[in-house]
Design an enzyme around this catalytic site. Structure first.
Site, PDB file in Angstrom:
ATOM      1  N   THR A 195     -26.112  62.004   2.556  1.00 50.94           N
ATOM      2  CA  THR A 195     -25.086  60.972   2.714  1.00 50.94           C
ATOM      3  C   THR A 195     -25.310  59.902   1.662  1.00 50.94           C
ATOM      4  O   THR A 195     -26.437  59.454   1.464  1.00 50.94           O
ATOM      5  CB  THR A 195     -25.205  60.336   4.110  1.00 50.94           C
ATOM      6  N   ARG A 223     -17.211  65.167  16.407  1.00 48.60           N
ATOM      7  CA  ARG A 223     -18.288  64.181  16.346  1.00 48.60           C
ATOM      8  C   ARG A 223     -18.123  63.271  15.108  1.00 48.60           C
ATOM      9  O   ARG A 223     -17.815  63.729  14.017  1.00 48.60           O
ATOM     10  CB  ARG A 223     -19.639  64.899  16.292  1.00 48.60           C
ATOM     11  N   VAL A 224     -18.339  61.997  15.318  1.00 50.64           N
ATOM     12  CA  VAL A 224     -18.323  61.032  14.218  1.00 50.64           C
ATOM     13  C   VAL A 224     -19.662  60.301  14.230  1.00 50.64           C
ATOM     14  O   VAL A 224     -20.123  59.873  15.293  1.00 50.64           O
ATOM     15  CB  VAL A 224     -17.158  60.020  14.389  1.00 50.64           C
ATOM     16  N   GLY A 225     -20.268  60.156  13.080  1.00 49.02           N
ATOM     17  CA  GLY A 225     -21.553  59.467  12.995  1.00 49.02           C
ATOM     18  C   GLY A 225     -21.400  58.003  12.653  1.00 49.02           C
ATOM     19  O   GLY A 225     -20.343  57.399  12.869  1.00 49.02           O
TER      20      GLY A 225
HETATM   21  C1  SD4 Z   1     -24.312  60.961  10.184  1.00 45.44           C
HETATM   22  N1  SD4 Z   1     -25.623  59.354   8.984  1.00 45.44           N
HETATM   23  O1  SD4 Z   1     -23.244  61.528  10.220  1.00 45.44           O
HETATM   24  C2  SD4 Z   1     -24.884  60.569   8.832  1.00 45.44           C
HETATM   25  C3  SD4 Z   1     -25.677  61.713   8.319  1.00 45.44           C
HETATM   26  C4  SD4 Z   1     -26.551  61.374   7.160  1.00 45.44           C
HETATM   27  O2  SD4 Z   1     -27.842  61.964   5.429  1.00 45.44           O
HETATM   28  O3  SD4 Z   1     -26.808  60.251   6.840  1.00 45.44           O
HETATM   29  N2  SD4 Z   1     -27.066  62.300   6.457  1.00 45.44           N
HETATM   30  O4  SD4 Z   1     -24.964  60.712  11.200  1.00 45.44           O
END
Ligand code: SD4
Length: 334
Positions: A195, A223-225
């Site tokens: 990310t 799902r949303v992060g």
């Molecule tokens: C998430 N924070 O969707 C993101 C994933 C991530 O490096 O950071 N990957 O939870």
């Protein structure tokens, strides 16, 4: 900006949300007390321009740096910087070539925030390579902040974005392989480490940030992060600085991580101290748990930067006239 205000106001009144009595009440209400000034120590020579991003994204940082050095603003720098990763098919957790959810949909999350606190985001959006640019359009062309799923995609087409299959040969093969066991687990610093969160300060001293991802590989559909959630995966306060996050988003959301870090800097902590406190707050809620990674990255108004993470391995890239560095970050666990 004017158009945005107009749309905002007209949508509120159209929905009957602003009544005459509310307006009268607002007029007679006393003004809220002034917010105390940010306690960011001032330096005579703040470092600017400067750009930082999560992980060792050389090409993205180069792009953003070029925009800044040519006199571009921080918002353009972060958008164009992270777009490099969105377009890079070999980065399998951002944009085209991002890994799918467990049902085989590649869904992307992104957000962007500017010096005035304007922000835009798209969540769970399919078939568009550059979600960060759609997020910017949400910010600039609508009265809203977040558009989700099919609505976000429809909006993107209306704005002239093209439909594109986000799967690559590589991610298709990996997904087919994954289906054989359908086992869902996070491999620290390996599976989910790409990310990109980017923070920049331009020649004017203004700050902006962007964050973009395909999220956790093989997540539950829908799902949303944290990455597209303002305050969690990204936060900017032009008086103070900015912060962004990478890692297991659920944990970042639980502490509203990026907002927390910026707020701690507002209260006088350095970017490094604020990131450490951010991770420690998460670890307090997860005592003894070692099966996840979080990396925080922060910058303050002086161009000072810091980062901290749960496990060793998180790095960030920093570009300024003082040099181009890939900085290793200290961690909660050795
Ligand atoms: C998430 N924070 O969707 C993101 C994933 C991530 O490096 O950071 N990957 O939870």
């Amino acid at each position: 900006m004017e158009r945005r205000k107009f749309l905002k106001n007209s949508s509120l009144s159209a929905a009957g949300l602003v009544s005459a009595s509310t307006l009268v009440a607002c007029k007679t209400e006393p003004k809220p007390e002034a917010v105390p000034a940010a306690m960011v120590p001032t330096t005579p020579n703040p470092i600017k321009p400067i750009v930082v991003c999560t992980w060792n994204f050389f090409n993205a940082s180069e792009k953003a740096w070029k925009v800044l050095k040519e006199g571009g603003n921080a918002l353009d720098a972060v958008e164009q910087g992270v777009m490099v990763e969105e377009g890079d098919e070999t980065n399998e957790t951002v944009g085209k070539g991002g890994r799918p959810d467990r049902d085989g949909n590649v869904t992307l999350d992104a957000c962007i925030m500017d010096k005035d606190g304007n922000c835009g985001a798209v969540v769970c959006m399919e078939n568009i390579v550059h979600p960060v640019s759609v997020a910017r359009k949400v910010m600039e062309e609508t009265p809203h902040i977040i558009l989700a799923g099919k609505g976000a995609e429809k909006f993107a087409y209306e704005q002239g974005f093209k439909k594109e299959d986000l799967f690559t040969e590589s991610t298709k093969k990996q997904y087919e392989e994954w289906l054989k066991t359908s086992k869902y687990e996070t491999t620290i610093n390996i599976e989910n480490h790409d990310t990109i969160g980017m923070l920049a300060i331009d020649e004017n001293g203004d700050i902006a940030g962007a964050c973009t991802t395909s999220g956790m590989a093989y997540k539950v559909a829908g799902r949303v992060g944290d990455s597209p959630i303002i305050g969690a995966g990204l936060f900017i306060d032009n008086e103070v600085g900015g912060a962004t996050a990478t890692g297991v988003g659920e944990e970042v959301i639980r502490t509203v991580g990026s907002f927390l870090i910026v707020e701690l800097m507002r209260q006088g902590k350095s970017p490094q101290e604020a990131c450490e406190e951010g991770v420690k707050r998460i670890m307090k809620k997860n005592e003894g748990r070692k099966d996840f990674q979080i990396g925080f990255l922060a910058i303050n108004k002086n161009g000072e930067t810091g980062g901290y993470c749960v496990h060793p391995g998180f790095t960030y890239r920093e570009y300024s006239d003082n040099g181009h560095k890939n900085r290793e970050v200290i961690s909660f666990y050795e």
